[in-house]
Design a protein around this motif. Structure first.
Motif, PDB file in Angstrom:
ATOM      1  N   ALA A 172       0.858  -1.190   0.000  1.00  0.00           N
ATOM      2  CA  ALA A 172       0.000   0.000   0.000  1.00  0.00           C
ATOM      3  C   ALA A 172       0.893   1.239   0.000  1.00  0.00           C
ATOM      4  O   ALA A 172       1.317   1.709   1.056  1.00  0.00           O
ATOM      5  CB  ALA A 172      -0.910  -0.016   1.220  1.00  0.00           C
ATOM      6  N   VAL A 173       1.159   1.769  -1.175  1.00  0.00           N
ATOM      7  CA  VAL A 173       2.147   2.837  -1.302  1.00  0.00           C
ATOM      8  C   VAL A 173       1.608   4.001  -2.128  1.00  0.00           C
ATOM      9  O   VAL A 173       0.654   3.857  -2.897  1.00  0.00           O
ATOM     10  CB  VAL A 173       3.455   2.317  -1.950  1.00  0.00           C
ATOM     11  CG1 VAL A 173       4.108   1.258  -1.073  1.00  0.00           C
ATOM     12  CG2 VAL A 173       3.200   1.775  -3.347  1.00  0.00           C
ATOM     13  N   LEU A 174       2.259   5.136  -1.947  1.00  0.00           N
ATOM     14  CA  LEU A 174       2.064   6.296  -2.801  1.00  0.00           C
ATOM     15  C   LEU A 174       3.331   6.464  -3.618  1.00  0.00           C
ATOM     16  O   LEU A 174       4.418   6.666  -3.069  1.00  0.00           O
ATOM     17  CB  LEU A 174       1.794   7.545  -1.968  1.00  0.00           C
ATOM     18  CG  LEU A 174       1.693   8.864  -2.741  1.00  0.00           C
ATOM     19  CD1 LEU A 174       0.494   8.855  -3.683  1.00  0.00           C
ATOM     20  CD2 LEU A 174       1.618  10.052  -1.785  1.00  0.00           C
ATOM     21  N   MET A 175       3.196   6.355  -4.946  1.00  0.00           N
ATOM     22  CA  MET A 175       4.333   6.471  -5.848  1.00  0.00           C
ATOM     23  C   MET A 175       4.441   7.889  -6.401  1.00  0.00           C
ATOM     24  O   MET A 175       3.435   8.589  -6.575  1.00  0.00           O
ATOM     25  CB  MET A 175       4.183   5.495  -7.012  1.00  0.00           C
ATOM     26  CG  MET A 175       4.119   4.027  -6.621  1.00  0.00           C
ATOM     27  SD  MET A 175       5.668   3.433  -5.906  1.00  0.00           S
ATOM     28  CE  MET A 175       6.806   3.656  -7.293  1.00  0.00           C
ATOM     29  N   ALA A 176       5.675   8.296  -6.706  1.00  0.00           N
ATOM     30  CA  ALA A 176       5.934   9.578  -7.359  1.00  0.00           C
ATOM     31  C   ALA A 176       6.791   9.321  -8.594  1.00  0.00           C
ATOM     32  O   ALA A 176       7.788   8.580  -8.537  1.00  0.00           O
ATOM     33  CB  ALA A 176       6.652  10.535  -6.410  1.00  0.00           C
ATOM     34  N   TYR A 177       6.404   9.929  -9.724  1.00  0.00           N
ATOM     35  CA  TYR A 177       7.100   9.746 -11.000  1.00  0.00           C
ATOM     36  C   TYR A 177       7.531  11.102 -11.551  1.00  0.00           C
ATOM     37  O   TYR A 177       6.747  12.066 -11.532  1.00  0.00           O
ATOM     38  CB  TYR A 177       6.189   9.047 -12.007  1.00  0.00           C
ATOM     39  CG  TYR A 177       5.814   7.642 -11.626  1.00  0.00           C
ATOM     40  CD1 TYR A 177       6.608   6.559 -11.984  1.00  0.00           C
ATOM     41  CD2 TYR A 177       4.662   7.391 -10.877  1.00  0.00           C
ATOM     42  CE1 TYR A 177       6.273   5.260 -11.615  1.00  0.00           C
ATOM     43  CE2 TYR A 177       4.326   6.101 -10.497  1.00  0.00           C
ATOM     44  CZ  TYR A 177       5.126   5.043 -10.870  1.00  0.00           C
ATOM     45  OH  TYR A 177       4.791   3.766 -10.497  1.00  0.00           O
ATOM     46  N   ASP A 178       8.747  11.144 -12.049  1.00  0.00           N
ATOM     47  CA  ASP A 178       9.303  12.367 -12.626  1.00  0.00           C
ATOM     48  C   ASP A 178       8.849  12.484 -14.075  1.00  0.00           C
ATOM     49  O   ASP A 178       9.293  11.715 -14.936  1.00  0.00           O
ATOM     50  CB  ASP A 178      10.826  12.312 -12.533  1.00  0.00           C
ATOM     51  CG  ASP A 178      11.489  13.578 -13.030  1.00  0.00           C
ATOM     52  OD1 ASP A 178      10.770  14.489 -13.492  1.00  0.00           O
ATOM     53  OD2 ASP A 178      12.736  13.654 -12.967  1.00  0.00           O
ATOM     54  N   LEU A 179       7.984  13.443 -14.360  1.00  0.00           N
ATOM     55  CA  LEU A 179       7.452  13.585 -15.711  1.00  0.00           C
ATOM     56  C   LEU A 179       8.459  14.178 -16.690  1.00  0.00           C
ATOM     57  O   LEU A 179       8.204  14.199 -17.892  1.00  0.00           O
ATOM     58  CB  LEU A 179       6.185  14.443 -15.692  1.00  0.00           C
ATOM     59  CG  LEU A 179       4.963  13.784 -15.057  1.00  0.00           C
ATOM     60  CD1 LEU A 179       3.788  14.756 -15.016  1.00  0.00           C
ATOM     61  CD2 LEU A 179       4.573  12.520 -15.816  1.00  0.00           C
ATOM     62  N   THR A 180       9.587  14.642 -16.202  1.00  0.00           N
ATOM     63  CA  THR A 180      10.622  15.154 -17.094  1.00  0.00           C
ATOM     64  C   THR A 180      11.613  14.065 -17.501  1.00  0.00           C
ATOM     65  O   THR A 180      12.476  14.298 -18.345  1.00  0.00           O
ATOM     66  CB  THR A 180      11.392  16.305 -16.429  1.00  0.00           C
ATOM     67  OG1 THR A 180      12.078  15.815 -15.268  1.00  0.00           O
ATOM     68  CG2 THR A 180      10.440  17.425 -16.015  1.00  0.00           C
ATOM     69  N   ALA A 181      11.491  12.882 -16.907  1.00  0.00           N
ATOM     70  CA  ALA A 181      12.415  11.796 -17.233  1.00  0.00           C
ATOM     71  C   ALA A 181      12.086  11.215 -18.599  1.00  0.00           C
ATOM     72  O   ALA A 181      10.930  11.180 -19.016  1.00  0.00           O
ATOM     73  CB  ALA A 181      12.349  10.707 -16.173  1.00  0.00           C
TER      74      ALA A 181
END
Length: 338
Positions: free
Chosen positions: A237-246
Motif C-alpha cells: 500500500a504505497v504512494l508512488m511519485a514519478y518524474d514527468l521530465t524523465a
C-alpha cells in the motif's frame, strides 16, 4: 476503488509521536477527528475545525469535484451507477443516473458507474467511466457524454478509475480492474497490465507505467513535474511519485510514502484518491482516513473519517476539503487552499 471497501484495515504513522497517538486509536473503533503528527499541521487545519457530515446513505461515494460556476459539488456512487449533486442551498440530490454503463445487463460489472470526476472544458466534467471502460467528457447542461478513449493498442481498458488533467490538456489516468466482476480474473479483461496512461490532446494514448498491481488515485504536483499514483494493494500500500521530465517515466518511480505497515483491523481504507494544495502538500486517502503529507512524504497529520475514505477535493473558496467516505460525504474547513 480499493479492495478495502469491504476489508477492515488498521495502522499507525511513522514518527514517535504519531505511532504513540495512533496506537491508542487501535484499541477503539475508528474515530472521527484530526490527529496531529507534526506542528506544521497547525498551519493547515485549525485545532478546533470540525469534520461535518453533509449527506449519507450512499453505497460507495467517490470522485468529488467542485463546480465553481454554480457553487456545487458532484460525486460518484460507483456501485449504484449514479452521480450525486450537493450544494449548501439544496443539499444532496441525484444528478445523473446512470452515470456509467447504460446497457440492459450490468452483471459483468462489479461497479458499473462513474468513478473519478474532474473539471473539464467550460461547462463540462471529465470522467473515469468504469461501466463504459473509458475516459469520457460530460456536458453539465445536457448530461450528454462523449467517450474520449476506450482502448490501448486495440484492446479495451479495464475500468478507468481516476484522472487528472495537465495544463497542456493531457489527461493522466489509472486503469485497475475494480469495475469488472472478478477483477483480474474477469473474462472481459483485455489489458495484461493494470496501467497508468497518458491521453494526449490529439487522442493518442501512451502507457506510462505497467508494473503496479492496483493503481488507483492520481494527482499532479503544482509545477506539474511530478505525477503521484496511489496503489491500493494491501500487500504493498504505497504512494508512488514519478518524474514527468524523465525520458523513462516508469524508471523514475519512487515510493513517496509506504502505508503498508498501517494496514490492519482498526483503520479502514487503502491508498486511494488524493488532492494537492497550492504549496504541494498532499491530502491522500488511506488507512484511517485522509493522510496529510509534506511534498517530501513526511507525515503531518491524519484526518480520521470513522471509516474508509475514497477521495477528496478542495472547493467553495478553495479552503474547504470535501471527503467522500464510504456511505458519507464529509466537509472540513482548512487554512490552506487547493
Amino acid at each position: 476503488m480499493p479492495l478495502s471497501r469491504r476489508l477492515v484495515l488498521a495502522g499507525g504513522v511513522a514518527g514517535a509521536a504519531g505511532l504513540s497517538t495512533l496506537a491508542q486509536a487501535k484499541a477503539s473503533p475508528p474515530a472521527v477527528g484530526v490527529v496531529r503528527l507534526d506542528p506544521a499541521l497547525d498551519g493547515l487545519i485549525a485545532p478546533d475545525a470540525p469534520i461535518e457530515t453533509l449527506a449519507s446513505g450512499f453505497t460507495w461515494s467517490e470522485g468529488p469535484v467542485w463546480i465553481a460556476d454554480g457553487d456545487y459539488l458532484l460525486f460518484s456512487d460507483v456501485p449504484e451507477n449514479r452521480i450525486h449533486r450537493w450544494s449548501e442551498r439544496d443539499g444532496a440530490s441525484v444528478f445523473m443516473d446512470p452515470s456509467g454503463y447504460d446497457g440492459p445487463d450490468a452483471s459483468a460489472f462489479r461497479e458499473p458507474g462513474s468513478n473519478g470526476l474532474i473539471v473539464g472544458p467550460a461547462g463540462s466534467i471529465l470522467m473515469a467511466d468504469h461501466g463504459n471502460r473509458a475516459v469520457a467528457r460530460v456536458d453539465l447542461a445536457t448530461r450528454a457524454k462523449t467517450l474520449l478513449a476506450t482502448q490501448y493498442e486495440g484492446k479495451r481498458f479495464n475500468s478507468p478509475n481516476d484522472l487528472v488533467q495537465a495544463s497542456d490538456g493531457a489527461i493522466f489516468f489509472t486503469d485497475p480492474p475494480y469495475g469488472l466482476k472478478d477483477m483480474d480474473q474477469s473474462p472481459l479483461k483485455e489489458q495484461a497490465q493494470n496501467g497508468v496512461y497518458r491521453l494526449a490532446p490529439d487522442g493518442g494514448v501512451t502507457l506510462l507505467v505497467r508494473d503496479l498491481t492496483f493503481p488507483n488515485g492520481v494527482a499532479l504536483s503544482p509545477d506539474q513535474r511530478t505525477l503521484y499514483v496511489a496503489v491500493s494493494d494491501p500487500a504493498r500500500a504505497v504512494l508512488m511519485a514519478y518524474d514527468l521530465t524523465a525520458s523513462d517515466i516508469a524508471a523514475s518511480g519512487r515510493v513517496l510514502k509506504d502505508f503498508t505497515d498501517l494496514v490492519g483491523p482498526a483503520n479502514p481504507g487503502l491508498p486511494d484518491g488524493m488532492v494537492v494544495d497550492r504549496d504541494g502538500r498532499l491530502f491522500v486517502t488511506g488507512p484511517g482516513g485522509v493522510h496529510v503529507l509534506a511534498a517530501d512524504g513526511r507525515a503531518l497529520g491524519l484526518i480520521q473519517t470513522g471509516g474508509a475514505a475514497a477521495n477528496c477535493t478542495f472547493g467553495e473558496d478553495g479552503r474547504t476539503l470535501f471527503i467522500t467516505a464510504g456511505d458519507r460525504l464529509l466537509k472540513l474547513r482548512t487554512l490552506t487552499r487547493g
